[in-house]
Write an enzyme that holds these catalytic residues in place. Structure first.
Site, short mmCIF file in Angstrom:
data_model
loop_
_atom_site.label_atom_id
_atom_site.label_comp_id
_atom_site.label_asym_id
_atom_site.label_seq_id
_atom_site.Cartn_x
_atom_site.Cartn_y
_atom_site.Cartn_z
N TYR A 164 0.83 -1.21 0.00
CA TYR A 164 0.00 0.00 0.00
C TYR A 164 0.87 1.26 0.00
O TYR A 164 0.68 2.16 -0.82
CB TYR A 164 -0.92 -0.02 1.23
CG TYR A 164 -1.81 1.18 1.37
CD1 TYR A 164 -3.01 1.26 0.67
CD2 TYR A 164 -1.49 2.23 2.23
CE1 TYR A 164 -3.86 2.36 0.82
CE2 TYR A 164 -2.32 3.32 2.39
CZ TYR A 164 -3.50 3.39 1.68
OH TYR A 164 -4.33 4.48 1.83
N1 LIG Z 1 -9.35 6.48 5.36
C1 LIG Z 1 -8.10 6.80 5.57
O1 LIG Z 1 -7.64 6.93 6.72
C2 LIG Z 1 -7.17 7.01 4.44
C3 LIG Z 1 -5.88 7.39 4.74
C4 LIG Z 1 -4.99 7.60 3.72
C5 LIG Z 1 -5.39 7.44 2.42
N2 LIG Z 1 -6.65 7.07 2.13
C6 LIG Z 1 -6.99 6.90 0.72
O2 LIG Z 1 -8.15 7.62 0.41
C7 LIG Z 1 -8.85 6.97 -0.64
C8 LIG Z 1 -10.30 6.76 -0.23
O3 LIG Z 1 -10.31 5.94 0.92
P1 LIG Z 1 -11.55 5.87 1.89
O4 LIG Z 1 -11.02 5.85 3.25
O5 LIG Z 1 -12.55 6.86 1.49
O6 LIG Z 1 -12.02 4.37 1.56
P2 LIG Z 1 -13.45 3.69 1.35
O7 LIG Z 1 -14.49 4.39 2.13
O8 LIG Z 1 -13.20 2.24 1.57
O9 LIG Z 1 -13.73 3.94 -0.21
C9 LIG Z 1 -13.02 3.28 -1.20
C10 LIG Z 1 -13.73 3.46 -2.52
O10 LIG Z 1 -12.99 2.80 -3.56
C11 LIG Z 1 -13.86 1.96 -4.30
N3 LIG Z 1 -13.10 0.83 -4.83
C12 LIG Z 1 -12.30 -0.04 -4.15
N4 LIG Z 1 -11.83 -1.00 -4.97
C13 LIG Z 1 -12.34 -0.72 -6.21
C14 LIG Z 1 -12.25 -1.37 -7.47
N5 LIG Z 1 -11.54 -2.50 -7.65
N6 LIG Z 1 -12.88 -0.82 -8.52
C15 LIG Z 1 -13.64 0.29 -8.37
N7 LIG Z 1 -13.76 0.94 -7.20
C16 LIG Z 1 -13.13 0.44 -6.12
C17 LIG Z 1 -14.93 1.54 -3.28
O11 LIG Z 1 -16.14 1.14 -3.87
P3 LIG Z 1 -16.51 -0.42 -4.17
O12 LIG Z 1 -16.01 -1.21 -3.02
O13 LIG Z 1 -17.99 -0.42 -4.35
O14 LIG Z 1 -15.80 -0.73 -5.45
C18 LIG Z 1 -15.12 2.87 -2.54
O15 LIG Z 1 -15.98 3.72 -3.28
C19 LIG Z 1 -8.11 5.67 -0.92
O16 LIG Z 1 -7.29 5.83 -2.05
C20 LIG Z 1 -7.28 5.47 0.33
O17 LIG Z 1 -6.12 4.74 0.08
C21 LIG Z 1 -7.56 6.84 3.11
#
Ligand SMILES: NC(=O)c1ccc[n+]([C@@H]2O[C@H](COP(=O)([O-])OP(=O)(O)OC[C@H]3O[C@@H](n4cnc5c(N)ncnc54)[C@H](OP(=O)(O)O)[C@@H]3O)[C@@H](O)[C@H]2O)c1
Length: 259
Positions: A164
């Site tokens: 990651y």
């Molecule tokens: N939350 C944190 O603390 C955090 C910290 C650092 C970075 N981030 C980054 O921020 C971004 C958003 O994260 P989040 O926390 O909002 O996560 P989240 O709520 O789990 O959302 C992830 C999104 O990505 C979609 N997704 C995952 N795999 C996919 C695939 N194979 N094809 C199409 N869509 C896909 C999911 O929808 P489906 O499952 O329906 O496909 C969902 O809409 C990510 O890139 C993550 O790495 C988050």
């Protein structure tokens, strides 16, 4: 000029088209909502139809122009199909937000090629392919905004960074490569860098009150991130006001990275 029209000239996304991957959940959903409420026509892309439909329904109820495309961004064909379908709704996008991401977190010694490949496909290759698909058109039209969501793990290891962290480090490099290529033509490319944000991605960690409190204490603001914290930064990076900001990693982390 009224203050309203001044702010509108700087930040309004009226007439713009945006594609937001991962726009059905967490940070992506908050960003899709922010761009749509700022005036953009927004297509959200992810796999689960029910969550996509719920996102679009919520925004439509607010008077926003939105649509969804269900696609699996873990394969090249899936990304190509998603891009084509997304562009058919409101036209070629002016704004691309790559928020779809996965974090599988096996211990480094047990990190197999399957996890490596899956992580790179969704977190890095999909943003690259979407950039190749939409970036040149943005450059030709003289305006574009590419925004990637990376992670503090692009900058330091944190809770089994494994594949990651590598994917997010490379995503920041991708933003710089894209910025170098397309900024002369009005296309800025930047990343938003979250700290720890309470979203479904972190469901397991978020369920542990002691860990949540310990992480909050590491920020300067004194709390963990919320998806809504990304709204303002995303609207800024998507609009006219940020035209001289490119190739940058902008931390939206309550000060976590500098504490
Ligand atoms: N939350 C944190 O603390 C955090 C910290 C650092 C970075 N981030 C980054 O921020 C971004 C958003 O994260 P989040 O926390 O909002 O996560 P989240 O709520 O789990 O959302 C992830 C999104 O990505 C979609 N997704 C995952 N795999 C996919 C695939 N194979 N094809 C199409 N869509 C896909 C999911 O929808 P489906 O499952 O329906 O496909 C969902 O809409 C990510 O890139 C993550 O790495 C988050």
């Amino acid at each position: 000029m009224t203050s309203h029209s001044y702010v509108s000239e700087l930040f309004s996304l009226e007439g713009r088209v945006a594609v937001v991957t991962g726009g059905s959940s967490g940070i992506g959903r908050a960003i899709a909502g922010a761009l749509a409420r700022a005036g953009a026509s927004v297509v959200v892309v992810a796999r689960k139809e029910s969550e996509l439909a719920a996102t679009v329904a919520e925004l439509a109820a607010d008077g926003c122009r939105t649509a969804w495309v269900s696609a699996d961004l873990s394969t090249r064909d899936g990304v190509r199909a998603a891009a084509q379908q997304a562009a058919e709704v409101f036209g070629e996008p002016d704004i691309l937000v790559n928020s779809a991401g996965i974090n599988l977190r096996p211990p480094m010694g047990e990190l197999g090629e399957d996890v490596w490949d899956a992580t790179m496909a969704v977190n890095l290759e999909a943003p690259y392919l979407l950039g190749q698909r939409f970036g040149p058109g943005m450059a030709e039209r003289g305006f574009g905004r590419i925004i990637h969501i990376t992670s503090q793990q692009a900058h330091r290891a944190f809770v089994q960074s494994g594949a990651y962290g590598v994917s997010k480090g490379a995503l920041e490099s991708l933003a710089r490569s894209q910025a170098e290529a397309w900024s002369p033509y009005g296309v800025t490319c930047n990343t938003l860098v979250p700290g720890f944000v309470m979203t479904p991605l972190n469901a397991r960690l978020s369920a542990d009150p002691e860990k949540v409190a310990a992480l909050a204490a590491r920020t300067m603001v004194g709390r963990n991130g919320l998806a809504e914290d990304f709204a303002g930064a995303a609207v800024f990076l998507a609009g006219r006001a940020s035209g001289y900001v490119t190739g940058q990693a902008i931390f939206v982390d309550g000060g976590l990275s500098v504490h």
